[in-house]
Design a protein around this motif. Structure first.
Motif, PDB file in Angstrom:
ATOM      1  N   GLY A  92       0.743  -1.107  -0.099  1.00 47.53           N
ATOM      2  CA  GLY A  92       0.030   0.063   0.005  1.00 47.53           C
ATOM      3  C   GLY A  92       0.670   1.266  -0.010  1.00 47.53           C
ATOM      4  N   TRP A  93       2.097   1.130   0.153  1.00 48.00           N
ATOM      5  CA  TRP A  93       2.958   2.512   0.182  1.00 48.00           C
ATOM      6  C   TRP A  93       4.232   2.051  -0.716  1.00 48.00           C
ATOM      7  CZ3 TRP A  93       3.221   6.466   4.431  1.00 48.00           C
ATOM      8  CH2 TRP A  93       1.928   6.547   5.145  1.00 48.00           C
ATOM      9  N   SER A  94       4.608   2.989  -1.053  1.00 47.62           N
ATOM     10  CA  SER A  94       6.044   2.712  -1.741  1.00 47.62           C
ATOM     11  C   SER A  94       7.129   2.662  -0.800  1.00 47.62           C
ATOM     12  CB  SER A  94       6.614   4.026  -2.523  1.00 47.62           C
ATOM     13  OG  SER A  94       7.878   4.193  -2.848  1.00 47.62           O
ATOM     14  N   PRO A  95       7.773   1.868  -0.802  1.00 48.25           N
ATOM     15  CA  PRO A  95       9.086   1.669   0.229  1.00 48.25           C
ATOM     16  C   PRO A  95       9.718   3.011   0.867  1.00 48.25           C
ATOM     17  CG  PRO A  95       9.306  -0.172  -1.251  1.00 48.25           C
ATOM     18  CD  PRO A  95       8.296   0.630  -1.985  1.00 48.25           C
ATOM     19  N   LYS A  96       9.966   3.724  -0.030  1.00 48.64           N
ATOM     20  CA  LYS A  96      10.607   4.891   0.106  1.00 48.64           C
ATOM     21  C   LYS A  96       9.895   5.867   1.272  1.00 48.64           C
ATOM     22  CE  LYS A  96       9.060   7.658  -3.952  1.00 48.64           C
ATOM     23  NZ  LYS A  96       9.537   8.338  -5.058  1.00 48.64           N
ATOM     24  N   TYR A  97       8.680   5.551   1.355  1.00 42.85           N
ATOM     25  CA  TYR A  97       7.953   6.188   2.219  1.00 42.85           C
ATOM     26  C   TYR A  97       7.407   5.470   3.592  1.00 42.85           C
ATOM     27  CZ  TYR A  97       6.708   9.239  -1.634  1.00 42.85           C
ATOM     28  OH  TYR A  97       6.827   9.908  -2.667  1.00 42.85           O
ATOM     29  N   PHE A  98       8.151   4.302   3.834  1.00 44.28           N
ATOM     30  CA  PHE A  98       8.140   3.546   5.102  1.00 44.28           C
ATOM     31  C   PHE A  98       8.440   4.282   6.042  1.00 44.28           C
ATOM     32  CE2 PHE A  98       8.537  -0.895   2.879  1.00 44.28           C
ATOM     33  CZ  PHE A  98       7.367  -0.612   2.295  1.00 44.28           C
ATOM     34  N   PRO A  99       7.782   4.377   7.466  1.00 40.00           N
ATOM     35  CA  PRO A  99       8.201   4.957   8.683  1.00 40.00           C
ATOM     36  C   PRO A  99       9.551   4.250   9.152  1.00 40.00           C
ATOM     37  CG  PRO A  99       5.809   4.355   8.789  1.00 40.00           C
ATOM     38  CD  PRO A  99       6.483   3.659   7.522  1.00 40.00           C
ATOM     39  N   ALA A 100      10.248   5.022   9.636  1.00 36.99           N
ATOM     40  CA  ALA A 100      11.812   4.618  10.101  1.00 36.99           C
ATOM     41  C   ALA A 100      11.792   3.448  11.110  1.00 36.99           C
ATOM     42  CB  ALA A 100      12.694   5.745  10.607  1.00 36.99           C
ATOM     43  N   GLU A 101      10.814   3.541  11.854  1.00 37.31           N
ATOM     44  CA  GLU A 101      10.712   2.595  12.996  1.00 37.31           C
ATOM     45  C   GLU A 101      10.122   1.265  12.506  1.00 37.31           C
ATOM     46  OE1 GLU A 101      11.112   2.610  16.901  1.00 37.31           O
ATOM     47  OE2 GLU A 101      12.437   3.645  15.393  1.00 37.31           O
ATOM     48  N   LEU A 102       9.469   1.049  11.577  1.00 28.39           N
ATOM     49  CA  LEU A 102       8.872  -0.211  10.810  1.00 28.39           C
ATOM     50  C   LEU A 102      10.159  -0.554  10.064  1.00 28.39           C
ATOM     51  CD1 LEU A 102       7.003  -2.291   9.524  1.00 28.39           C
ATOM     52  CD2 LEU A 102       6.495  -0.415   7.950  1.00 28.39           C
ATOM     53  N   VAL A 103      11.211   0.139   9.460  1.00 23.45           N
ATOM     54  CA  VAL A 103      12.264  -0.424   8.754  1.00 23.45           C
ATOM     55  C   VAL A 103      13.274  -1.118   9.833  1.00 23.45           C
ATOM     56  CG1 VAL A 103      14.240   0.243   7.528  1.00 23.45           C
ATOM     57  CG2 VAL A 103      12.123   1.131   6.608  1.00 23.45           C
ATOM     58  N   ARG A 104      13.113  -0.311  10.901  1.00 20.78           N
ATOM     59  CA  ARG A 104      14.404  -0.685  12.015  1.00 20.78           C
ATOM     60  C   ARG A 104      13.967  -2.198  12.395  1.00 20.78           C
ATOM     61  NH1 ARG A 104      15.392  -0.039  17.468  1.00 20.78           N
ATOM     62  NH2 ARG A 104      13.605   1.089  17.920  1.00 20.78           N
ATOM     63  N   TYR A 105      12.613  -2.338  12.607  1.00 26.61           N
ATOM     64  CA  TYR A 105      12.018  -3.594  13.188  1.00 26.61           C
ATOM     65  C   TYR A 105      12.086  -4.760  12.179  1.00 26.61           C
ATOM     66  CZ  TYR A 105      10.483  -2.024  17.644  1.00 26.61           C
ATOM     67  OH  TYR A 105      10.332  -1.440  19.060  1.00 26.61           O
ATOM     68  N   ALA A 106      11.944  -4.210  10.887  1.00 26.18           N
ATOM     69  CA  ALA A 106      11.988  -5.372   9.884  1.00 26.18           C
ATOM     70  C   ALA A 106      13.319  -5.982   9.670  1.00 26.18           C
ATOM     71  CB  ALA A 106      11.345  -4.645   8.509  1.00 26.18           C
ATOM     72  N   ASN A 107      14.246  -4.908  10.066  1.00 26.78           N
ATOM     73  CA  ASN A 107      15.684  -5.421   9.710  1.00 26.78           C
ATOM     74  C   ASN A 107      16.177  -6.325  11.037  1.00 26.78           C
ATOM     75  OD1 ASN A 107      16.625  -4.385   7.335  1.00 26.78           O
ATOM     76  ND2 ASN A 107      16.925  -2.334   8.334  1.00 26.78           N
ATOM     77  N   SER A 108      15.297  -6.189  11.841  1.00 23.62           N
ATOM     78  CA  SER A 108      15.903  -6.918  13.276  1.00 23.62           C
ATOM     79  C   SER A 108      14.851  -7.898  13.996  1.00 23.62           C
ATOM     80  CB  SER A 108      16.143  -5.962  14.191  1.00 23.62           C
ATOM     81  OG  SER A 108      15.230  -4.856  14.428  1.00 23.62           O
ATOM     82  N   LEU A 109      14.072  -7.410  14.788  1.00 24.33           N
ATOM     83  CA  LEU A 109      13.223  -8.250  15.614  1.00 24.33           C
ATOM     84  C   LEU A 109      12.019  -8.927  15.018  1.00 24.33           C
ATOM     85  CD1 LEU A 109      12.737  -6.042  18.829  1.00 24.33           C
ATOM     86  CD2 LEU A 109      14.102  -7.957  18.644  1.00 24.33           C
ATOM     87  N   LEU A 110      11.735  -7.967  13.875  1.00 24.14           N
ATOM     88  CA  LEU A 110      10.443  -8.725  13.049  1.00 24.14           C
ATOM     89  C   LEU A 110      10.569  -9.482  11.716  1.00 24.14           C
ATOM     90  CD1 LEU A 110       7.752  -6.111  13.902  1.00 24.14           C
ATOM     91  CD2 LEU A 110       8.066  -8.501  14.949  1.00 24.14           C
TER      92      LEU A 110
END
Length: 293
Positions: free
Chosen positions: A227-245
């Motif tokens: 639903g969103w272009s990745p360039k607009y992903f919230p920073a916290e979402l990217v941080r969690y996608a890279n780690s805990l999730l």
């Protein structure tokens, strides 16, 4: 009855979020005024592809796609597309399509009956819900029998979360209540039905922190990045996608409103780590949907 026939070694990605918006008879999934408003909002004026065209589109890209409609017959007073027809069409394209069903929770016993038939007779692999468009609170106990049925059948439930472009700009937002798609309303569902796999669709703006809180606390919850272009992903979402999730985040587009071509192009501009992308693009979905033998 649908049985997946996807060559997992050949496909590069599994798109977890693809809408079928028109059937073979030209019937739209939404009323005409909503279709026009959504097209304006998303600047998507082109024709909506039927399921045959969707299959070919993903086949050309060596991808698989989870396909569905949204049954909001009560809220919209509009006949939905047939999930039975979608499942049967997906059976003809089982090399690239994975059908999810949709039922209107507000129809009570009829929703339970239809969900059972879609699972047992048609082989759907999950269900799509849009609380705002369908006009229901998923945490309300009256819907517990439906969540219990899906949990027992072992099929996931995909919920729209966050703001929606559907109804945006129309008087009163077409009467839609955004708060029904707050991901925190899925927390009691995940708690009461711990074996039901719950997918929270989209960056859940303005409730991204709530979605991350639910996902880190309840291991039966997932997030799709549609639903969103990745360039607009919230920073916290990217941080969690890279780690805990990183093992519970899923590739999704919202096609035809956002294309996989654009998603894959724009993800290069994000801080998502190259080493987590194979899981996001395919491996996590394979595990969730139990596609490997």
């Amino acid at each position: 009855m649908y049985q997946p026939a996807i060559d997992l070694d050949a496909v590069t990605a599994i798109d977890m979020h693809v809408h079928i918006e028109v059937d073979e008879h030209g019937h739209n999934s939404l009323p005409d005024d909503l279709v026009a408003a959504v097209s304006k909002y998303f600047k998507a004026d082109g024709p909506r592809p039927a399921i045959e065209a969707v299959a070919q589109y993903y086949r050309e890209r060596q991808m698989a796609a989870v396909v569905f409609t949204v049954d909001a017959r009560t809220q919209l007073a509009h006949q939905p597309l047939s999930s039975v027809e979608i499942a049967r069409a997906a059976t003809e394209h089982a090399d690239v399509l994975i059908p999810f069903g949709s039922v209107d929770p507000r129809t009570g016993a009829a929703a339970l009956d239809l969900a059972s038939r879609l699972i047992e007779d048609e082989g759907v692999r999950g269900f799509k819900f849009h609380p705002t468009v369908q006009g229901f609170d998923p945490s309300d106990e009256q819907y517990a029998p439906l969540w219990g049925l899906l949990e027992k059948a072992g099929v996931p439930a995909l919920f729209h979360t966050g703001q929606t472009g559907i109804g945006a700009g129309m008087p009163g937002g077409y009467g839609f209540r955004l708060g029904l798609s707050n991901p925190m309303l899925l927390d009691p569902v995940a708690a009461e039905f711990p074996d039901l796999q719950i997918i929270m669709a989209h960056p859940s703006v303005p409730w991204q922190d709530e979605a991350l809180s639910v996902a880190t606390h309840k291991p039966n919850t997932w997030i799709d990045l549609s639903g969103w272009s990745p360039k607009y992903f919230p920073a916290e979402l990217v941080r969690y996608a890279n780690s805990l999730l990183k093992r519970r985040v899923l590739f999704g587009t919202d096609y035809p409103l956002l294309t996989p071509d654009r998603w894959l192009r724009d993800v290069r501009a994000t801080d998502l780590k190259p080493e987590v992308l194979p899981g996001i693009l395919k491996d996590n979905a394979v595990r969730l949907l139990r596609l490997s033998s």
